[in-house]
Scaffold this motif. Sequence first.
Motif, PDB file in Angstrom:
ATOM      1  N   LEU A  18      32.098 -23.672  63.620  1.00 22.41           N
ATOM      2  CA  LEU A  18      31.809 -24.560  64.748  1.00 22.41           C
ATOM      3  C   LEU A  18      32.958 -25.528  64.988  1.00 22.41           C
ATOM      4  O   LEU A  18      33.320 -25.805  66.141  1.00 22.41           O
ATOM      5  N   VAL A  19      33.557 -26.034  63.916  1.00 19.27           N
ATOM      6  CA  VAL A  19      34.704 -26.932  64.051  1.00 19.27           C
ATOM      7  C   VAL A  19      35.874 -26.203  64.706  1.00 19.27           C
ATOM      8  O   VAL A  19      36.541 -26.748  65.591  1.00 19.27           O
ATOM      9  N   CYS A  22      35.149 -25.784  68.345  1.00 21.25           N
ATOM     10  CA  CYS A  22      35.277 -27.085  69.025  1.00 21.25           C
ATOM     11  C   CYS A  22      36.741 -27.441  69.236  1.00 21.25           C
ATOM     12  O   CYS A  22      37.118 -27.926  70.308  1.00 21.25           O
ATOM     13  N   PHE A  25      38.036 -25.313  72.057  1.00 20.47           N
ATOM     14  CA  PHE A  25      37.556 -25.832  73.342  1.00 20.47           C
ATOM     15  C   PHE A  25      38.332 -27.073  73.745  1.00 20.47           C
ATOM     16  O   PHE A  25      38.735 -27.222  74.908  1.00 20.47           O
ATOM     17  N   MET A  26      38.553 -27.988  72.791  1.00 18.45           N
ATOM     18  CA  MET A  26      39.296 -29.206  73.099  1.00 18.45           C
ATOM     19  C   MET A  26      40.726 -28.900  73.523  1.00 18.45           C
ATOM     20  O   MET A  26      41.257 -29.527  74.449  1.00 18.45           O
ATOM     21  N   TYR A  29      40.594 -27.482  77.020  1.00 13.24           N
ATOM     22  CA  TYR A  29      40.251 -28.568  77.934  1.00 13.24           C
ATOM     23  C   TYR A  29      41.468 -29.443  78.208  1.00 13.24           C
ATOM     24  O   TYR A  29      41.740 -29.800  79.362  1.00 13.24           O
TER      25      TYR A  29
END
Length: 116
Positions: A18-19, A22, A25-26, A29
């Motif tokens: 999950l990290v 994330c 994704f960051m 983004y």
Amino acid sequence: MDSLSDVFMSGVAIIMLLVMFCFAFMCFYMMVMNIIDKFKPVSKLMSCESCERTISTNAYVCPHCGQHYGNSSAFSSITVCFFCGCVFLFIGLAGVSLILEEYGYDLLNIIKKLFN
């Protein structure tokens, strides 16, 4: 006792995945935000952060107070964000593949079944 350690390690592995996702994704983004910022209309003048006088947006150092502005090109930050996002995504997918193999599944076969 062995099964408790397996459950704990599976939980740690899922949290790490999950990290990784994330972080990916960051990074993607931030890449999109850098692209959007690159196409915004920009004023040629800005206010200095320390002395509040007007200086050029291309200035590396404020001529009045010496405040340092380390400018980096938007292209390099876009490529770095894209590269880091791809690396984190690859690590996350490799981790998912390893966890699925632990339980007897093959990620590539699952993906092939989804698209057939």
